[in-house]
Design a protein around this motif. Structure first.
Motif, PDB file in Angstrom:
ATOM      1  N   ARG A  42       0.836  -1.185   0.000  1.00 20.96           N
ATOM      2  CA  ARG A  42       0.000   0.000   0.000  1.00 20.96           C
ATOM      3  C   ARG A  42       0.882   1.250   0.000  1.00 20.96           C
ATOM      4  O   ARG A  42       2.034   1.200   0.435  1.00 20.96           O
ATOM      5  CB  ARG A  42      -0.948   0.009   1.203  1.00 20.96           C
ATOM      6  CG  ARG A  42      -0.290  -0.204   2.552  1.00 20.96           C
ATOM      7  CD  ARG A  42      -1.317  -0.484   3.630  1.00 20.96           C
ATOM      8  NE  ARG A  42      -0.738  -0.564   4.952  1.00 20.96           N
ATOM      9  CZ  ARG A  42      -0.234  -1.680   5.492  1.00 20.96           C
ATOM     10  NH1 ARG A  42      -0.267  -2.814   4.794  1.00 20.96           N
ATOM     11  NH2 ARG A  42       0.273  -1.665   6.713  1.00 20.96           N
ATOM     12  N   ALA A  43       0.316   2.323  -0.496  1.00 24.08           N
ATOM     13  CA  ALA A  43       1.025   3.602  -0.512  1.00 24.08           C
ATOM     14  C   ALA A  43       0.617   4.412   0.714  1.00 24.08           C
ATOM     15  O   ALA A  43      -0.565   4.540   1.013  1.00 24.08           O
ATOM     16  CB  ALA A  43       0.694   4.374  -1.782  1.00 24.08           C
ATOM     17  N   LEU A  44       1.600   4.936   1.427  1.00 24.14           N
ATOM     18  CA  LEU A  44       1.359   5.797   2.583  1.00 24.14           C
ATOM     19  C   LEU A  44       1.738   7.221   2.184  1.00 24.14           C
ATOM     20  O   LEU A  44       2.885   7.487   1.812  1.00 24.14           O
ATOM     21  CB  LEU A  44       2.206   5.345   3.776  1.00 24.14           C
ATOM     22  CG  LEU A  44       2.168   6.247   5.016  1.00 24.14           C
ATOM     23  CD1 LEU A  44       0.776   6.279   5.620  1.00 24.14           C
ATOM     24  CD2 LEU A  44       3.187   5.776   6.054  1.00 24.14           C
ATOM     25  N   ASN A 104       2.227   3.061  17.459  1.00 22.69           N
ATOM     26  CA  ASN A 104       1.122   3.946  17.090  1.00 22.69           C
ATOM     27  C   ASN A 104      -0.006   3.862  18.107  1.00 22.69           C
ATOM     28  O   ASN A 104      -0.612   4.873  18.486  1.00 22.69           O
ATOM     29  CB  ASN A 104       0.610   3.583  15.695  1.00 22.69           C
ATOM     30  CG  ASN A 104      -0.397   4.588  15.159  1.00 22.69           C
ATOM     31  OD1 ASN A 104      -0.412   5.745  15.540  1.00 22.69           O
ATOM     32  ND2 ASN A 104      -1.260   4.134  14.270  1.00 22.69           N
ATOM     33  N   GLU A 105      -0.310   2.653  18.571  1.00 26.54           N
ATOM     34  CA  GLU A 105      -1.362   2.467  19.574  1.00 26.54           C
ATOM     35  C   GLU A 105      -0.983   3.117  20.904  1.00 26.54           C
ATOM     36  O   GLU A 105      -1.830   3.716  21.585  1.00 26.54           O
ATOM     37  CB  GLU A 105      -1.643   0.975  19.748  1.00 26.54           C
ATOM     38  CG  GLU A 105      -2.282   0.334  18.526  1.00 26.54           C
ATOM     39  CD  GLU A 105      -2.188  -1.183  18.511  1.00 26.54           C
ATOM     40  OE1 GLU A 105      -2.741  -1.800  17.578  1.00 26.54           O
ATOM     41  OE2 GLU A 105      -1.547  -1.758  19.414  1.00 26.54           O
ATOM     42  N   ASP A 143      -9.051   0.619   9.675  1.00 22.52           N
ATOM     43  CA  ASP A 143      -8.400   1.908   9.428  1.00 22.52           C
ATOM     44  C   ASP A 143      -7.015   1.997  10.050  1.00 22.52           C
ATOM     45  O   ASP A 143      -6.248   2.902   9.726  1.00 22.52           O
ATOM     46  CB  ASP A 143      -9.263   3.057   9.967  1.00 22.52           C
ATOM     47  CG  ASP A 143     -10.574   3.177   9.225  1.00 22.52           C
ATOM     48  OD1 ASP A 143     -10.676   2.629   8.115  1.00 22.52           O
ATOM     49  OD2 ASP A 143     -11.505   3.799   9.757  1.00 22.52           O
ATOM     50  N   LYS A 144      -6.719   1.095  10.994  1.00 20.62           N
ATOM     51  CA  LYS A 144      -5.408   1.077  11.665  1.00 20.62           C
ATOM     52  C   LYS A 144      -5.034   2.474  12.172  1.00 20.62           C
ATOM     53  O   LYS A 144      -3.945   2.986  11.923  1.00 20.62           O
ATOM     54  CB  LYS A 144      -4.317   0.541  10.727  1.00 20.62           C
ATOM     55  CG  LYS A 144      -4.548  -0.891  10.280  1.00 20.62           C
ATOM     56  CD  LYS A 144      -3.391  -1.414   9.456  1.00 20.62           C
ATOM     57  CE  LYS A 144      -3.661  -2.825   8.949  1.00 20.62           C
ATOM     58  NZ  LYS A 144      -3.812  -3.804  10.020  1.00 20.62           N
ATOM     59  N   CYS A 145      -5.965   3.096  12.890  1.00 20.30           N
ATOM     60  CA  CYS A 145      -5.764   4.471  13.350  1.00 20.30           C
ATOM     61  C   CYS A 145      -5.306   4.549  14.797  1.00 20.30           C
ATOM     62  O   CYS A 145      -5.392   5.596  15.427  1.00 20.30           O
ATOM     63  CB  CYS A 145      -7.044   5.274  13.154  1.00 20.30           C
ATOM     64  SG  CYS A 145      -8.552   4.494  13.776  1.00 20.30           S
ATOM     65  N   TYR A 205      -2.574   8.519  13.548  1.00 19.38           N
ATOM     66  CA  TYR A 205      -1.723   9.633  13.967  1.00 19.38           C
ATOM     67  C   TYR A 205      -0.270   9.492  13.520  1.00 19.38           C
ATOM     68  O   TYR A 205       0.354  10.458  13.131  1.00 19.38           O
ATOM     69  CB  TYR A 205      -1.767   9.770  15.498  1.00 19.38           C
ATOM     70  CG  TYR A 205      -3.080  10.303  16.004  1.00 19.38           C
ATOM     71  CD1 TYR A 205      -3.339  11.660  16.014  1.00 19.38           C
ATOM     72  CD2 TYR A 205      -4.067   9.442  16.460  1.00 19.38           C
ATOM     73  CE1 TYR A 205      -4.549  12.161  16.473  1.00 19.38           C
ATOM     74  CE2 TYR A 205      -5.284   9.927  16.919  1.00 19.38           C
ATOM     75  CZ  TYR A 205      -5.516  11.287  16.918  1.00 19.38           C
ATOM     76  OH  TYR A 205      -6.717  11.766  17.358  1.00 19.38           O
ATOM     77  N   ALA A 206       0.280   8.314  13.615  1.00 15.98           N
ATOM     78  CA  ALA A 206       1.692   8.127  13.286  1.00 15.98           C
ATOM     79  C   ALA A 206       1.929   6.684  12.842  1.00 15.98           C
ATOM     80  O   ALA A 206       2.621   5.920  13.518  1.00 15.98           O
ATOM     81  CB  ALA A 206       2.572   8.470  14.480  1.00 15.98           C
ATOM     82  N   PRO A 207       1.375   6.266  11.705  1.00 12.44           N
ATOM     83  CA  PRO A 207       1.488   4.867  11.277  1.00 12.44           C
ATOM     84  C   PRO A 207       2.921   4.434  11.002  1.00 12.44           C
ATOM     85  O   PRO A 207       3.255   3.254  11.148  1.00 12.44           O
ATOM     86  CB  PRO A 207       0.648   4.819   9.992  1.00 12.44           C
ATOM     87  CG  PRO A 207       0.650   6.231   9.494  1.00 12.44           C
ATOM     88  CD  PRO A 207       0.643   7.076  10.727  1.00 12.44           C
ATOM     89  N   TYR A 208       3.762   5.382  10.618  1.00 14.95           N
ATOM     90  CA  TYR A 208       5.154   5.047  10.297  1.00 14.95           C
ATOM     91  C   TYR A 208       5.893   4.462  11.496  1.00 14.95           C
ATOM     92  O   TYR A 208       6.908   3.771  11.345  1.00 14.95           O
ATOM     93  CB  TYR A 208       5.892   6.289   9.795  1.00 14.95           C
ATOM     94  CG  TYR A 208       5.823   7.451  10.744  1.00 14.95           C
ATOM     95  CD1 TYR A 208       6.743   7.578  11.785  1.00 14.95           C
ATOM     96  CD2 TYR A 208       4.833   8.411  10.621  1.00 14.95           C
ATOM     97  CE1 TYR A 208       6.670   8.628  12.675  1.00 14.95           C
ATOM     98  CE2 TYR A 208       4.759   9.475  11.511  1.00 14.95           C
ATOM     99  CZ  TYR A 208       5.677   9.582  12.532  1.00 14.95           C
ATOM    100  OH  TYR A 208       5.600  10.630  13.416  1.00 14.95           O
TER     101      TYR A 208
END
Length: 362
Positions: free
Chosen positions: A11-13, A280-281, A244-246, A54-57
């Motif tokens: 996937r593209a971020l 991220n969590e 959504d992995k948010c 917020y900060a998936p990277y």
């Protein structure tokens, strides 16, 4: 590389910077920026777009040069040659920008209302004092008693100055209340490769990986269904946002208030020793300490659970009512005390220690 993704997806971020301005201007005549934040959008090969949180990277690791060579052909796939940036910006405008605007607006409205009350209370008291002082001095002057330090004219001028100052401050606060969003600006991006795909390209993917993935999916499904059912029984309105992995899995709305409970669900088989939490969590939990809940779900080893134990109540909202599937739930408030080190992508916690800190769902 996403080491927590056993699938074979890429996937593209896309990274975007978004700002919100109010109606006030600086010395150069530019509108004042009152909030600026980074936003992240992910797009997969099928064109599905989602808020990456917020900060998936923080959950990803850089590929080695050898691994980059393995995935080089993926860069030529047709979906990556489309205008990914425009697609990400359009999604952000439709879905993420309004949320940012609402959060800032709510905070500003509350702050401005309090400031207005405080300013009026202080300045009106001063204005009333100098009004009365001017009137008293004028009566004394009419009686022939002249004050050597201050006369009625100066007192009246002071009252008028304070009145003008009050009006100016009220106008400034009204300008602060008038906020508007700027268009998001794309500032960068990355290609995210799943651990499963990388392992297959390296020739390390075995049948046991598929078995493990299936069991993991079963546990996660039961845990999610159990927590959603618990939230419904408590009178809240849960929504599954795990895809959504948010930084959390469930948004649970509190009726009548508009507030949300952010719930991260961790399901583990009975007897598990550890639970893995992504960076991220953890960051999300630290940013929302009063609203974040870590839901620990102990899932039985038995696989007797069947589709007959689930009734879809609100399929469009992802809500389920679950009969007793044998899961046990505990909620942990403020589960994390500090941010992980910079190089860490995930942290393993002792399951029993977290379990003992938790309490019944409420």
């Amino acid at each position: 590389m996403d080491e927590n993704d056993p699938s074979e997806q890429v996937r593209a971020l896309v990274y975007l910077e978004h700002s919100i301005q109010d109606a006030r201007t600086d010395a150069a005549g530019n509108r004042r920026i009152v909030s600026r934040r980074m936003q992240y959008v992910e797009i997969d090969s099928s064109g599905q777009t989602r808020n990456a949180g917020y900060a998936p990277y923080l959950n990803y690791q850089a590929l080695t040069e050898a691994d980059q060579a393995l995935i080089e052909p993926i860069l030529e796939q047709s979906w990556l040659l489309n205008d990914i940036e425009a697609q990400a910006a359009a999604y952000a405008i439709a879905h993420i920008v309004p949320q940012h605007l609402q959060e800032v607006k709510q905070h500003k409205e509350e702050l401005i209302d309090k400031t207005m009350v405080a300013v009026k209370d202080r300045l009106i008291k001063e204005i009333n004092y100098w009004d009365h002082r001017a009137a008293d001095l004028q009566l004394q002057e009419m009686a022939g008693k002249v004050n050597a330090k201050i006369n009625s004219g100066k007192a009246r001028t002071r009252a008028d100055e304070l009145q003008a100052r009050l009006q100016k401050r009220m106008d400034e606060l009204q300008q602060e209340r008038r906020i508007s969003p700027l268009p998001p600006v794309v500032v960068g991006g990355a290609l995210v490769v799943s651990m499963g795909l990388l392992q297959r390209l390296q020739g390390k993917r075995h049948a046991t990986a598929n078995t493990f993935a299936q069991e993991k999916q079963r546990v996660e499904m039961l845990a999610m269904q159990a927590v959603i059912a618990a939230e419904q029984q408590l009178g809240y309105e849960p929504k599954d946002v795990s895809g959504d992995k948010c930084g959390y899995d469930i948004e649970s709305r509190i009726p009548g208030t508009g507030r949300l409970r952010f719930i991260e669900v961790k399901g583990r088989i009975e007897g598990a020793d550890t639970v893995t939490v992504t960076k991220n969590e953890i960051i999300t939990a630290l940013n929302k300490p009063d609203d974040f809940i870590l839901a620990l779900v102990q899932v039985p080893k038995s696989q007797e659970f069947t589709e007959g134990d689930v009734w879809k109540v609100k399929e469009s909202q992802g809500s389920y009512k679950v009969r007793d599937n044998g899961c046990v739930i505990r909620y942990v408030q403020r589960p994390f005390q500090k941010e992980p080190d910079f190089a860490v992508t995930s942290v393993n916690y002792n399951w029993q220690e977290l379990w003992q800190r938790g309490s019944e769902a409420s």
